[in-house]
Write a protein that holds these residues in place. Structure first.
Motif, PDB file in Angstrom:
ATOM      1  N   PRO A 106       0.804  -1.228   0.000  1.00 39.56           N
ATOM      2  CA  PRO A 106       0.000   0.000   0.000  1.00 39.56           C
ATOM      3  C   PRO A 106       0.837   1.279   0.000  1.00 39.56           C
ATOM      4  O   PRO A 106       0.467   2.264  -0.627  1.00 39.56           O
ATOM      5  CB  PRO A 106      -0.840  -0.122   1.281  1.00 39.56           C
ATOM      6  CG  PRO A 106      -0.088  -1.100   2.145  1.00 39.56           C
ATOM      7  CD  PRO A 106       0.564  -2.059   1.218  1.00 39.56           C
ATOM      8  N   ARG A 107       1.957   1.281   0.758  1.00 40.15           N
ATOM      9  CA  ARG A 107       2.768   2.497   0.811  1.00 40.15           C
ATOM     10  C   ARG A 107       3.303   2.836  -0.595  1.00 40.15           C
ATOM     11  O   ARG A 107       3.232   3.976  -1.049  1.00 40.15           O
ATOM     12  CB  ARG A 107       3.910   2.298   1.795  1.00 40.15           C
ATOM     13  CG  ARG A 107       4.984   3.392   1.757  1.00 40.15           C
ATOM     14  CD  ARG A 107       4.466   4.721   2.301  1.00 40.15           C
ATOM     15  NE  ARG A 107       5.465   5.773   2.194  1.00 40.15           N
ATOM     16  CZ  ARG A 107       6.398   6.011   3.109  1.00 40.15           C
ATOM     17  NH1 ARG A 107       6.468   5.251   4.201  1.00 40.15           N
ATOM     18  NH2 ARG A 107       7.250   7.002   2.944  1.00 40.15           N
ATOM     19  N   PRO A 120      -4.071  13.427  -2.850  1.00 31.20           N
ATOM     20  CA  PRO A 120      -3.462  13.188  -1.529  1.00 31.20           C
ATOM     21  C   PRO A 120      -3.999  14.184  -0.521  1.00 31.20           C
ATOM     22  O   PRO A 120      -3.746  15.388  -0.614  1.00 31.20           O
ATOM     23  CB  PRO A 120      -1.965  13.415  -1.788  1.00 31.20           C
ATOM     24  CG  PRO A 120      -1.786  13.314  -3.264  1.00 31.20           C
ATOM     25  CD  PRO A 120      -3.064  13.783  -3.859  1.00 31.20           C
ATOM     26  N   GLY A 121      -4.796  13.711   0.455  1.00 28.70           N
ATOM     27  CA  GLY A 121      -5.429  14.621   1.402  1.00 28.70           C
ATOM     28  C   GLY A 121      -4.556  14.904   2.604  1.00 28.70           C
ATOM     29  O   GLY A 121      -4.059  13.989   3.265  1.00 28.70           O
ATOM     30  N   THR A 132      -4.245  17.443   6.232  1.00 35.42           N
ATOM     31  CA  THR A 132      -4.878  18.410   7.120  1.00 35.42           C
ATOM     32  C   THR A 132      -4.123  19.729   7.022  1.00 35.42           C
ATOM     33  O   THR A 132      -2.984  19.779   6.540  1.00 35.42           O
ATOM     34  CB  THR A 132      -4.834  17.923   8.571  1.00 35.42           C
ATOM     35  OG1 THR A 132      -3.459  17.901   9.003  1.00 35.42           O
ATOM     36  CG2 THR A 132      -5.441  16.528   8.695  1.00 35.42           C
ATOM     37  N   PRO A 133      -4.747  20.845   7.479  1.00 34.31           N
ATOM     38  CA  PRO A 133      -4.033  22.129   7.439  1.00 34.31           C
ATOM     39  C   PRO A 133      -2.691  22.077   8.162  1.00 34.31           C
ATOM     40  O   PRO A 133      -1.705  22.638   7.678  1.00 34.31           O
ATOM     41  CB  PRO A 133      -5.012  23.095   8.112  1.00 34.31           C
ATOM     42  CG  PRO A 133      -6.354  22.500   7.835  1.00 34.31           C
ATOM     43  CD  PRO A 133      -6.156  21.013   7.888  1.00 34.31           C
ATOM     44  N   ARG A 134      -2.630  21.405   9.345  1.00 36.58           N
ATOM     45  CA  ARG A 134      -1.364  21.322  10.067  1.00 36.58           C
ATOM     46  C   ARG A 134      -0.353  20.501   9.287  1.00 36.58           C
ATOM     47  O   ARG A 134       0.831  20.863   9.213  1.00 36.58           O
ATOM     48  CB  ARG A 134      -1.597  20.705  11.452  1.00 36.58           C
ATOM     49  CG  ARG A 134      -0.326  20.402  12.220  1.00 36.58           C
ATOM     50  CD  ARG A 134       0.445  21.666  12.554  1.00 36.58           C
ATOM     51  NE  ARG A 134      -0.153  22.357  13.683  1.00 36.58           N
ATOM     52  CZ  ARG A 134       0.252  23.529  14.133  1.00 36.58           C
ATOM     53  NH1 ARG A 134       1.231  24.171  13.520  1.00 36.58           N
ATOM     54  NH2 ARG A 134      -0.336  24.104  15.173  1.00 36.58           N
ATOM     55  N   GLN A 135      -0.789  19.397   8.675  1.00 36.18           N
ATOM     56  CA  GLN A 135       0.127  18.582   7.893  1.00 36.18           C
ATOM     57  C   GLN A 135       0.659  19.360   6.680  1.00 36.18           C
ATOM     58  O   GLN A 135       1.843  19.296   6.364  1.00 36.18           O
ATOM     59  CB  GLN A 135      -0.585  17.310   7.423  1.00 36.18           C
ATOM     60  CG  GLN A 135      -0.832  16.296   8.524  1.00 36.18           C
ATOM     61  CD  GLN A 135      -1.686  15.140   8.062  1.00 36.18           C
ATOM     62  OE1 GLN A 135      -2.451  15.273   7.100  1.00 36.18           O
ATOM     63  NE2 GLN A 135      -1.601  14.028   8.780  1.00 36.18           N
ATOM     64  N   ARG A 136      -0.221  20.112   6.048  1.00 35.13           N
ATOM     65  CA  ARG A 136       0.233  20.884   4.885  1.00 35.13           C
ATOM     66  C   ARG A 136       1.222  21.962   5.307  1.00 35.13           C
ATOM     67  O   ARG A 136       2.197  22.238   4.625  1.00 35.13           O
ATOM     68  CB  ARG A 136      -0.977  21.505   4.182  1.00 35.13           C
ATOM     69  CG  ARG A 136      -0.598  22.249   2.911  1.00 35.13           C
ATOM     70  CD  ARG A 136      -1.815  22.698   2.145  1.00 35.13           C
ATOM     71  NE  ARG A 136      -2.642  21.577   1.722  1.00 35.13           N
ATOM     72  CZ  ARG A 136      -3.528  21.641   0.734  1.00 35.13           C
ATOM     73  NH1 ARG A 136      -3.668  22.757   0.054  1.00 35.13           N
ATOM     74  NH2 ARG A 136      -4.260  20.603   0.416  1.00 35.13           N
ATOM     75  N   ALA A 146       3.407  10.968   8.835  1.00 34.25           N
ATOM     76  CA  ALA A 146       2.040  10.800   8.327  1.00 34.25           C
ATOM     77  C   ALA A 146       1.897  11.406   6.929  1.00 34.25           C
ATOM     78  O   ALA A 146       1.198  10.851   6.061  1.00 34.25           O
ATOM     79  CB  ALA A 146       1.046  11.458   9.291  1.00 34.25           C
ATOM     80  N   VAL A 147       2.576  12.519   6.689  1.00 31.38           N
ATOM     81  CA  VAL A 147       2.535  13.142   5.362  1.00 31.38           C
ATOM     82  C   VAL A 147       3.158  12.217   4.325  1.00 31.38           C
ATOM     83  O   VAL A 147       2.607  12.022   3.229  1.00 31.38           O
ATOM     84  CB  VAL A 147       3.268  14.502   5.389  1.00 31.38           C
ATOM     85  CG1 VAL A 147       3.492  15.025   3.970  1.00 31.38           C
ATOM     86  CG2 VAL A 147       2.473  15.513   6.207  1.00 31.38           C
ATOM     87  N   TYR A 148       4.310  11.653   4.652  1.00 27.35           N
ATOM     88  CA  TYR A 148       4.964  10.735   3.716  1.00 27.35           C
ATOM     89  C   TYR A 148       4.076   9.522   3.427  1.00 27.35           C
ATOM     90  O   TYR A 148       4.020   9.028   2.294  1.00 27.35           O
ATOM     91  CB  TYR A 148       6.314  10.273   4.276  1.00 27.35           C
ATOM     92  CG  TYR A 148       7.375  11.352   4.300  1.00 27.35           C
ATOM     93  CD1 TYR A 148       7.462  12.296   3.289  1.00 27.35           C
ATOM     94  CD2 TYR A 148       8.282  11.419   5.358  1.00 27.35           C
ATOM     95  CE1 TYR A 148       8.440  13.282   3.326  1.00 27.35           C
ATOM     96  CE2 TYR A 148       9.264  12.392   5.406  1.00 27.35           C
ATOM     97  CZ  TYR A 148       9.339  13.329   4.373  1.00 27.35           C
ATOM     98  OH  TYR A 148      10.302  14.298   4.407  1.00 27.35           O
ATOM     99  N   GLU A 149       3.365   9.056   4.445  1.00 23.42           N
ATOM    100  CA  GLU A 149       2.479   7.914   4.252  1.00 23.42           C
ATOM    101  C   GLU A 149       1.319   8.286   3.319  1.00 23.42           C
ATOM    102  O   GLU A 149       0.954   7.531   2.414  1.00 23.42           O
ATOM    103  CB  GLU A 149       1.916   7.455   5.610  1.00 23.42           C
ATOM    104  CG  GLU A 149       2.906   6.682   6.460  1.00 23.42           C
ATOM    105  CD  GLU A 149       3.197   5.320   5.870  1.00 23.42           C
ATOM    106  OE1 GLU A 149       2.255   4.641   5.412  1.00 23.42           O
ATOM    107  OE2 GLU A 149       4.393   4.932   5.853  1.00 23.42           O
ATOM    108  N   LYS A 150       0.726   9.446   3.547  1.00 25.21           N
ATOM    109  CA  LYS A 150      -0.427   9.852   2.734  1.00 25.21           C
ATOM    110  C   LYS A 150      -0.052  10.129   1.284  1.00 25.21           C
ATOM    111  O   LYS A 150      -0.850   9.876   0.375  1.00 25.21           O
ATOM    112  CB  LYS A 150      -1.072  11.109   3.338  1.00 25.21           C
ATOM    113  CG  LYS A 150      -1.951  10.851   4.541  1.00 25.21           C
ATOM    114  CD  LYS A 150      -2.692  12.118   4.931  1.00 25.21           C
ATOM    115  CE  LYS A 150      -3.700  11.851   6.045  1.00 25.21           C
ATOM    116  NZ  LYS A 150      -4.469  13.074   6.367  1.00 25.21           N
ATOM    117  N   THR A 151       1.128  10.703   1.089  1.00 27.73           N
ATOM    118  CA  THR A 151       1.528  11.074  -0.269  1.00 27.73           C
ATOM    119  C   THR A 151       2.387  10.028  -0.948  1.00 27.73           C
ATOM    120  O   THR A 151       2.610  10.092  -2.160  1.00 27.73           O
ATOM    121  CB  THR A 151       2.304  12.409  -0.257  1.00 27.73           C
ATOM    122  OG1 THR A 151       3.483  12.253   0.548  1.00 27.73           O
ATOM    123  CG2 THR A 151       1.440  13.536   0.286  1.00 27.73           C
ATOM    124  N   GLY A 152       2.882   9.078  -0.194  1.00 28.90           N
ATOM    125  CA  GLY A 152       3.741   8.057  -0.787  1.00 28.90           C
ATOM    126  C   GLY A 152       5.084   8.589  -1.227  1.00 28.90           C
ATOM    127  O   GLY A 152       5.745   7.981  -2.076  1.00 28.90           O
TER     128      GLY A 152
END
Length: 815
Positions: free
Chosen positions: A725-726, A756-757, A759-763, A795-801
């Motif tokens: 999945p990653r 790739p979603g 959150t405001p803090r993650q962005r 978490a950002v790296y996981e969401k965006t791959g």
């Protein structure tokens, strides 16, 4: 202080700047007001001036917070001194406009020399700025040829541009604005230009009149017709320009529209007198310059003189060489009734896409006495008109001409015409035999025969995938054309177009773009003929589509579409095919089908080169409708063509549509030169996700971004199937990022890609990380713990791959 020529927008700019200001006063300098001291300020001053200290009285009488002094170059000395005094005392905020090319009073010049006011020069609009202004004003794009004409006439002057547009010279054709009808000048424009020209003495007026009808003229010749002092005075007033042209000084009007105004002010008899004088003077000098013959012929025609038919025919050939087909037609008609004149006229009508008229004059010429060379030309061009123009496959005249001539060069040219028709109609075997026969000629070939062989071979080798040899032919012919300044633009356009196609097939999009730009800009003897511009538009749209720039491809294709003649033509199939394909790749099947439906009325069907572009577009139209199996079957049918320029992309379409196993072996065996065919084969053979991701990177390096996005999406699906999945997320993010650069692409491989979603803090944290900040620096800036930053980035790296900050930056750019 705002400086610029008349019509640059000085007054309008200042008016906008002070529009919302309070207590604004305007002073408009005029020639009449300059006759009186402080005349321009009369409306702001009390009726009775004091006997002493006039400047202080005047400055204290002005109560405005903001003062605008328009056209300060026309101020009387006292008014200019008052403006300088106000600026020096900082008594009021000043906006001053000055027209360049004038001599303002010393006190006005001192405003910027003494640093009392900053200078803001208003330059003419560039071509690109003109396009932006027109697009905003018209709520639509102006066709490139029309834009070039508008910019050339106005030289970027906003007032002239506005007046021309308001005169109605543009019309809206399907959302694209085109030049329409003759040049019309409004009264405002005429008066503005007349004011700029100003008062002239008789000799200056005569010099401008001769230039208006005959520019460029040599400085010595113009001085002999008028006077050296008149020419020098016009240059000093910047009404003419003088530039070195080889060994002479050439004089031109400083602005194209000056000529329009001056010609309009000349009566019929005065016009004829000027034209007679120009023709006689240049003729008596011996027609020494290359274009003198053409100019003299036109002057004599316009003056109503009878001209020598041989002069008119030579001038006709020159007009054709300098890309002025309407003028060439006029000269050919004026040359009278003879086989040579009919042949010249027929060829021009053919190039103007008036095929039925052309056929009539070719028939007249064929039945008239002609030289052997002209008879060969008549046979060849008449056949092209019948086949390419009227769709009648009749090559009998080529055979008859071949039987009549024993000249090796002429026979080679006739063979090449036969081969060219074979290439279009699908007879590649005959085309190959004719080209091989021409190349094996024991006789040395002249430039005309060599050029015919090269251009025909380039077309043939492009069709058969021998792109390296095709590009060699293009390079040889371009070298040959440097020795032939009278080269025919249609042939030059065809060779460059073939070179662009060959370069694209080989995977060199940069080289293809360079050749297509050459075709579109008129460089290298291509000119700006409608037919050549149409070719340039079609090829440009294709290259943009291959790069994934689908909206740009539609815009370029729309410009080509409006250039189609009002009769069925061989150019319609490729043009409509490109537009339909771009619509289909954006998922708009309705628009694609609507474009393809127009082929019934517009397209002339001759064979693969006219028909297969439409079939290729139907592949993706079916896919846009959701009929992927139908699209695959259509692609396999197109791939049966011996024309590898279509086979190559049709086989790869099957891979893009998800059935690589059907075509992998065929792609691996396809004999097409360059890097693209092997990469297509790699794409078809890729079974693992990592291989597909590597293919995506290779496509991106070559510039094929849509292919790169699709292969990355296919890699994401494979990663997901194999339980990774990653890595699936990473591939999907790559595909999504590439897709954002493809201007609305929506093909089967790309459907379902998710954004790739974050959150405001993650962005926020991701943005800082992508800028190169360390976790500690980010924590310090956001008042967070380093652990929180690290966990958020994970978490950002996981969401965006994405694996690192560099890859993350690319994703964020599109987010």
């Amino acid at each position: 202080m705002v400086l610029g020529p008349a019509g640059a927008g000085k007054t309008r700019l200042v008016a906008e700047a002070v529009r919302d200001g309070r207590n604004v006063a305007w002073v408009r300098a005029t020639t009449a007001a300059a006759e009186l001291p402080l005349g321009a300020f009369a409306h702001l001053l009390p009726a009775s001036p004091p006997s002493a200290n006039l400047l202080r009285w005047a400055s204290e009488s002005i109560t405005a917070d903001v003062l605008v002094v328009d056209d300060a170059h026309a101020l009387d000395p006292a008014s200019a001194a008052l403006v300088h005094f106000l600026a020096a005392q900082r008594a009021v905020r000043l906006f001053v406009t000055v027209r360049t090319g004038e001599q303002p009073p010393d006190a006005v010049v001192a405003l910027w020399k003494d640093d009392l006011l900053p200078r803001l020069p208003l330059e003419a609009l560039t071509r690109e700025e003109t396009a932006e202004v027109l697009a905003a004003a018209l709520d639509g794009r102006v066709e490139s040829g029309s834009l070039t004409r508008l910019w050339g006439l106005t030289r970027g002057n906003p007032l002239y541009l506005r007046e021309l547009v308001l005169s109605g010279v543009l019309r809206d054709v399907g959302g694209l604005w085109l030049w329409h009808g003759p040049l019309l000048m409004s009264t405002t424009m005429r008066e503005t230009i007349a004011a700029r020209i100003g008062d002239l003495d008789p000799q200056e007026r005569s010099a401008l009149e001769h230039l208006a009808f005959g520019e460029p003229l040599g400085a010595d010749l113009l001085a002999s017709l008028t006077s050296p002092a008149a020419v020098q005075g016009l240059e000093e007033r910047q009404l003419v320009t003088v530039q070195a042209d080889e060994r002479r000084l050439a004089v031109r009007l400083a602005h194209p529209l000056y000529g329009e105004v001056i010609r309009a002010s000349c009566g019929t008899l005065r016009t004829r007198t000027i034209l007679h004088t120009l023709a006689d003077t240049v003729s008596s000098a011996g027609l020494r310059r290359r274009d003198d013959m053409l100019r003299v012929a036109v002057w004599r025609l316009d003056a109503g003189d009878s001209a020598d038919p041989s002069l008119l025919l030579r001038a006709c050939g020159h007009a054709r060489a300098v890309r002025d087909l309407p003028l060439a037609e006029r000269l050919a008609r004026a040359a009278g009734d003879s086989g040579e004149a009919w042949l010249a006229l027929a060829s021009i009508l053919y190039l103007l896409d008036r095929y039925t008229e052309a056929a009539e004059y070719y028939a007249r010429a064929w039945s008239a006495p002609l030289s052997p060379t002209h008879r060969m030309e008549c046979a060849a061009m008449s056949t092209l008109n019948l086949v390419w123009g009227l769709g009648r496959h009749d090559t009998s005249l080529l055979g008859e001409a071949m039987a009549r001539t024993s000249d090796p060069g002429e026979r080679q040219i006739l063979r090449c015409f036969t081969a060219s028709i074979g290439i279009y109609t699908g007879d590649l075997r005959t085309a190959l035999d004719e080209v091989d026969s021409a190349r094996r000629s024991p006789e040395p070939l002249g430039n005309a025969a060599r050029g015919s062989v090269l251009i025909t071979e380039a077309s043939l080798r492009t069709a058969t995938g021998e792109t390296a040899r095709a590009l060699e032919c293009v390079a040889e012919l371009m070298t040959l054309l440097e020795e032939e300044p009278q080269a025919k633009p249609s042939l030059t356009g065809l060779i460059i177009d073939n070179g662009a196609m060959a370069a694209a097939m080989s995977g060199d999009l940069d080289r293809a773009d360079g050749l297509a730009a050459m075709l579109a800009s008129g460089e290298e003897s291509v000119g700006l003929w409608n037919r050549v511009s149409l070719q340039a538009g079609v090829r440009g749209a294709q290259l943009l589509r291959l790069r994934g720039r689908l909206s740009d491809a539609l815009g370029t294709g729309a410009e080509a579409l409006v250039r189609l003649p009002g009769v069925p033509t061989i150019y319609a199939g490729p043009c409509l095919g490109e537009i339909a394909c771009a619509h289909a790749l954006r998922g708009d099947a309705d628009a694609a089908e609507s474009v393809l439906a127009r082929a019934t009325d517009l397209a002339l069907s001759l064979g693969p080169l006219t028909d297969l572009p439409l079939e290729s577009a139907r592949i993706w139209t079916l896919a846009a409708r959701g009929d992927v199996q139908g699209a695959i079957e259509r692609a396999l049918a197109v791939a049966e063509s011996p024309y590898l320029m279509f086979t190559l992309f049709a086989l790869h379409d099957v891979v893009r549509l998800g059935r690589p196993g059907l075509v992998a072996d065929r792609l691996a065996a396809l004999p097409v030169d360059g890097a693209l065919a092997p990469l297509f084969a790699r794409h078809a053979a890729a079974r693992r996700a990592g291989e597909l991701l590597a293919v995506s990177e290779s496509f991106a390096r070559l510039g094929f971004l849509l292919y790169a996005a699709e292969s990355a999406a296919q890699a994401a699906a494979r990663f997901a199937e194999s339980g990774e999945p990653r890595r699936a997320t990473g591939a999907e993010t790559r595909a999504w990022t590439l897709t954002q650069r493809c201007q609305g692409a929506r093909t089967p491989a790309l459907v379902g890609l998710s954004l790739p979603g974050l959150t405001p803090r993650q962005r926020q944290i991701a943005t800082l990380a992508a800028q190169g900040l360390t976790n500690r620096e980010i924590a310090s800036r956001l008042v967070l713990s380093v652990r929180t930053v690290a966990n958020t980035l994970y978490a950002v790296y996981e969401k965006t791959g994405t694996p690192d900050r560099k890859a993350l930056a690319e994703v964020l750019e599109h987010l």
